[in-house]
Design a protein around this motif. Sequence first.
Motif, PDB file in Angstrom:
ATOM      1  N   THR A  38       0.878  -0.870  -0.099  1.00  0.00           N
ATOM      2  CA  THR A  38      -0.080  -0.039   0.091  1.00  0.00           C
ATOM      3  C   THR A  38       0.631   1.605  -0.211  1.00  0.00           C
ATOM      4  N   GLY A  39       1.988   1.414   0.760  1.00  0.00           N
ATOM      5  CA  GLY A  39       2.696   2.496   0.941  1.00  0.00           C
ATOM      6  C   GLY A  39       3.824   2.799  -0.253  1.00  0.00           C
ATOM      7  N   ALA A  40       3.719   2.002  -0.755  1.00  0.00           N
ATOM      8  CA  ALA A  40       4.239   1.756  -2.506  1.00  0.00           C
ATOM      9  C   ALA A  40       2.682   2.335  -3.699  1.00  0.00           C
ATOM     10  N   VAL A  41       2.769   1.474  -2.648  1.00  0.00           N
ATOM     11  CA  VAL A  41       1.801   1.815  -4.942  1.00  0.00           C
ATOM     12  C   VAL A  41       1.316   3.193  -4.789  1.00  0.00           C
ATOM     13  N   VAL A  42       0.701   4.172  -3.217  1.00  0.00           N
ATOM     14  CA  VAL A  42       0.613   5.254  -3.070  1.00  0.00           C
ATOM     15  C   VAL A  42       1.760   6.306  -3.288  1.00  0.00           C
ATOM     16  N   THR A  43       2.708   5.800  -3.078  1.00  0.00           N
ATOM     17  CA  THR A  43       4.028   6.703  -3.560  1.00  0.00           C
ATOM     18  C   THR A  43       4.304   6.778  -4.576  1.00  0.00           C
TER      19      THR A  43
END
Length: 252
Positions: free
Chosen positions: A102-107
């Motif tokens: 989630t953190g990587a995709v949002v970034t």
Amino acid sequence: RAGTVPPGLTEDQLWRAKYIYDSAFHPDTGEKMLLIGRMSAQVPMNMTITGCMLTFYRTTPAVLFWQWVNQSFNAIVNYTNRSGDAPITPSQLGAAYASATTGAVVTALGLKSLTKHLPAIIGRYVPFAAVAAANCINIPLMRQRELKLGIPITDENGQRLGESPAAARKAISQVVVSRIGMAAPAMAIPPVIMNALEKRAFLKRGGSRPRPALSPRRPHSSMHVSRLEPPLQARIREEAPGVELVYFNKGL
């Protein structure tokens, strides 16, 4: 695995067997590693995923999907090549995967939105910037148990001395830097070439796929005893007074 050498086995055959074993089994836990999480899978998997990320980057759904695929693959690799032998429960693994992806995709989506009104060449670097930023998120989150409990450290003879969170922090930071470096040749150079070729209409009839960097073998790292946690330093000074350097598997 049994530690015995069959009669008639040559030295070359023994070394080949060792290479095969080292590539398939985790050095700390002894467990057989997931096939797509092994370093031998890096070239075919990264070649496919990186090519798709560099090709399908113009629309938000495409960025979302391929970043999710990439970070899911990275999460598998990070878990498979983790350091240490501390067990991890399915709930802990699921929470780490969800937070990391989630953190990587949002970034990635955030970076894409920032480049909407910039030149096309800048947009082509979104996948690389997203991968670099995502590595800083994905790897520590997938290996957060190591940051909390530490990873095994040994002396130069392989004698286990304890577990150190400080060694885990150093190991994970080294892995993050090396992962970004591995991605650079395949993701930083092709955008310039592809942008120039598109201007000449060379790629209007077909596509191109970058060649990924080759993966290194699993390395070990070291650090001075003085940089470990004070209680662990005192224990090592008492139990192994001559040890100045400790060694640990930093993962990949």
